[in-house]
Design a protein around this motif. Sequence first.
Motif, PDB file in Angstrom:
ATOM      1  N   SER A 209       9.798  13.233   0.199  1.00  0.00           N
ATOM      2  CA  SER A 209       9.649  14.018   1.380  1.00  0.00           C
ATOM      3  C   SER A 209      10.620  14.533   2.508  1.00  0.00           C
ATOM      4  CB  SER A 209       8.562  12.961   2.366  1.00  0.00           C
ATOM      5  OG  SER A 209       9.221  11.759   2.441  1.00  0.00           O
ATOM      6  N   GLU A 210      11.782  14.042   2.098  1.00  0.00           N
ATOM      7  CA  GLU A 210      12.894  14.409   2.603  1.00  0.00           C
ATOM      8  C   GLU A 210      13.171  15.940   2.555  1.00  0.00           C
ATOM      9  OE1 GLU A 210      17.564  12.737   3.770  1.00  0.00           O
ATOM     10  OE2 GLU A 210      16.252  12.024   2.447  1.00  0.00           O
TER      11      GLU A 210
ATOM     12  N   THR B 182      12.347  -9.663  -1.968  1.00  0.00           N
ATOM     13  CA  THR B 182      12.679  -8.742  -1.068  1.00  0.00           C
ATOM     14  C   THR B 182      14.046  -8.065  -1.242  1.00  0.00           C
ATOM     15  OG1 THR B 182      11.491  -9.808   0.585  1.00  0.00           O
ATOM     16  CG2 THR B 182      13.153  -8.152   1.547  1.00  0.00           C
TER      17      THR B 182
ATOM     18  N   GLU C  79      13.627  -5.890  -4.382  1.00  0.00           N
ATOM     19  CA  GLU C  79      13.029  -4.622  -4.047  1.00  0.00           C
ATOM     20  C   GLU C  79      14.267  -3.512  -3.347  1.00  0.00           C
ATOM     21  OE1 GLU C  79       9.712  -3.051  -0.830  1.00  0.00           O
ATOM     22  OE2 GLU C  79       9.611  -5.275  -1.704  1.00  0.00           O
ATOM     23  N   ASN C  80      14.946  -4.013  -2.747  1.00  0.00           N
ATOM     24  CA  ASN C  80      16.005  -2.932  -2.118  1.00  0.00           C
ATOM     25  C   ASN C  80      16.848  -2.789  -3.141  1.00  0.00           C
ATOM     26  OD1 ASN C  80      15.023  -3.725   0.544  1.00  0.00           O
ATOM     27  ND2 ASN C  80      16.386  -5.323   0.911  1.00  0.00           N
TER      28      ASN C  80
ATOM     29  N   LYS D 117      15.155   0.052  -5.172  1.00  0.00           N
ATOM     30  CA  LYS D 117      14.777   1.265  -4.731  1.00  0.00           C
ATOM     31  C   LYS D 117      16.145   2.025  -4.551  1.00  0.00           C
ATOM     32  CE  LYS D 117      11.375   0.371  -1.042  1.00  0.00           C
ATOM     33  NZ  LYS D 117      10.977   0.031   0.164  1.00  0.00           N
TER      34      LYS D 117
ATOM     35  N   LYS E 252      16.609   6.400  -0.674  1.00  0.00           N
ATOM     36  CA  LYS E 252      15.915   5.250  -0.689  1.00  0.00           C
ATOM     37  C   LYS E 252      15.178   4.773   0.435  1.00  0.00           C
ATOM     38  CE  LYS E 252      19.592   1.921   0.776  1.00  0.00           C
ATOM     39  NZ  LYS E 252      20.141   0.599   0.587  1.00  0.00           N
ATOM     40  N   GLU E 253      15.495   5.509   1.506  1.00  0.00           N
ATOM     41  CA  GLU E 253      14.765   5.101   2.741  1.00  0.00           C
ATOM     42  C   GLU E 253      13.620   6.187   2.918  1.00  0.00           C
ATOM     43  OE1 GLU E 253      15.323   2.702   4.677  1.00  0.00           O
ATOM     44  OE2 GLU E 253      17.264   2.307   3.786  1.00  0.00           O
ATOM     45  N   ASP E 254      13.251   6.942   1.769  1.00  0.00           N
ATOM     46  CA  ASP E 254      12.030   7.759   1.787  1.00  0.00           C
ATOM     47  C   ASP E 254      10.792   6.932   1.265  1.00  0.00           C
ATOM     48  OD1 ASP E 254      10.121   9.875   1.473  1.00  0.00           O
ATOM     49  OD2 ASP E 254      11.447  11.402   0.516  1.00  0.00           O
ATOM     50  N   LYS E 255       9.975   6.896   2.331  1.00  0.00           N
ATOM     51  CA  LYS E 255       8.744   5.798   2.026  1.00  0.00           C
ATOM     52  C   LYS E 255       7.759   6.413   1.026  1.00  0.00           C
ATOM     53  CE  LYS E 255       9.508   3.038   6.054  1.00  0.00           C
ATOM     54  NZ  LYS E 255       8.801   2.782   7.382  1.00  0.00           N
ATOM     55  N   LYS E 256       7.768   7.765   1.022  1.00  0.00           N
ATOM     56  CA  LYS E 256       6.821   8.541   0.376  1.00  0.00           C
ATOM     57  C   LYS E 256       7.248   8.799  -1.051  1.00  0.00           C
ATOM     58  CE  LYS E 256       4.550  10.658   4.079  1.00  0.00           C
ATOM     59  NZ  LYS E 256       4.120  11.961   4.685  1.00  0.00           N
TER      60      LYS E 256
ATOM     61  N   PHE F   7       6.481   3.911  -3.990  1.00  0.00           N
ATOM     62  CA  PHE F   7       5.655   2.674  -3.212  1.00  0.00           C
ATOM     63  C   PHE F   7       5.725   1.547  -3.991  1.00  0.00           C
ATOM     64  CE2 PHE F   7       2.070   0.514  -2.422  1.00  0.00           C
ATOM     65  CZ  PHE F   7       1.975  -0.045  -1.094  1.00  0.00           C
TER      66      PHE F   7
END
Length: 415
Positions: free
Chosen positions: A69-70, A237, A240-241, A244, A255-259, A262
Amino acid sequence: MNLISPIQESFSSIKQNKTRSVLAGFGVAWGIFILILLLGAGNGFQEGILQLFSSFAKNSMFIYGGHVSEKKLDKSIQHKKILFNDLDVKIINERYPEIEFISPEVIFRGNSLTIYEQNAAYPQIKGILPDYFNVKIIKPEKGRLINTLDNKEYRRVALIGKQVSNQLFPDEEPLGKEINIAGSFFTIVGVIEKGSLFTQNEQSVIYIPYNTFNDCLTPTIEYNSLVLTLAKKTDATAFENKIKTFLGKRKGFNKEDKKAIFILNFENQVKMFDKLFKGINLFLWIIGLCFLLSGIVGIGNIMLVIVKERTHEIGIRKAIGAESSSIVRMIITESIVITSMAGIIGLVVGGGVIGILNWVIESFFTDKDSLFTEASIDYAVIIFSLSILMLSGIIAGFIPAKKAASITPVEAIRN
């Protein structure tokens, strides 16, 4: 210090004023009853919710590909659909030793028409590795799960959901039968047991070995879903990071792109529910203690009445040499006795109601999807409740006791 005499006097006073004592103790009994009932029901609800998570390994993780999405990235990566392949799975498995099991979850996108003789169904077809069943806890009601040899030898075998079984075999035993899935024949080796609310979708699914899926149905180079299980004591956690970051570099997204991807982390989900239920239990404790507080106030009022009625008696006691401390002890002891007796009755009745509630649930609500299981009360709660009762009796009797201790013989004669 002799405690027997004040206790005997307390029981004698209670017998002489039964109605007053019952009314005084009712509020406390009701408060403890509500507290026990609320906490028991809260525990039953908590166990019911957490039981739903038993369909998944607690340290399991589901990774789903999305869309980038970025907009600041190169045009070739903008709006790119994130997909995985067998090489990704191999590299991830080798790169992270904390992964115990990993499997792709490939869904057939074509016409899923499945036929047995005159019966037909349109289930969801999934290709998976045997490790999949260590992530999503699926149990066979009949037969077995798909194993390593099934995948290695490209066996045409299928594990079907209960709903699929009912549609294709309404009057027959499904094990060993051959079904036609999108033009290819598969032998049924197992039927999935009806699980929890979270596994209802599995009842309309057919699982086949991953290699067989690619060989007989649609050869799948890329897919958008991975499932994995982490070793115990792994920080889910932190992992997970890490995953990503790795996938972001490998697939070219932030990696900060939440879309872009998931990740469903079940360990975090369980922790969130644990926090939720801690808040609920605190709220239930507050409600129960508020009911109990109203009972304590009621006993305090009754004890004030008792002190007023016994003013003459208290004055005579002090006139013949009774110390103020003995008067205080007498009033507080009676308050504790009334409170304790009422509280124990509330505990017993509350425990009985919980027992009846559990019997009703076991007899009439046997469905595994139930959000409420057996209600229970910890012994620690019972001990804590009894301690509260003793403290409540002291608090309820303190002000009346102080008033009784301040009565002088002259005042008693005037009354």
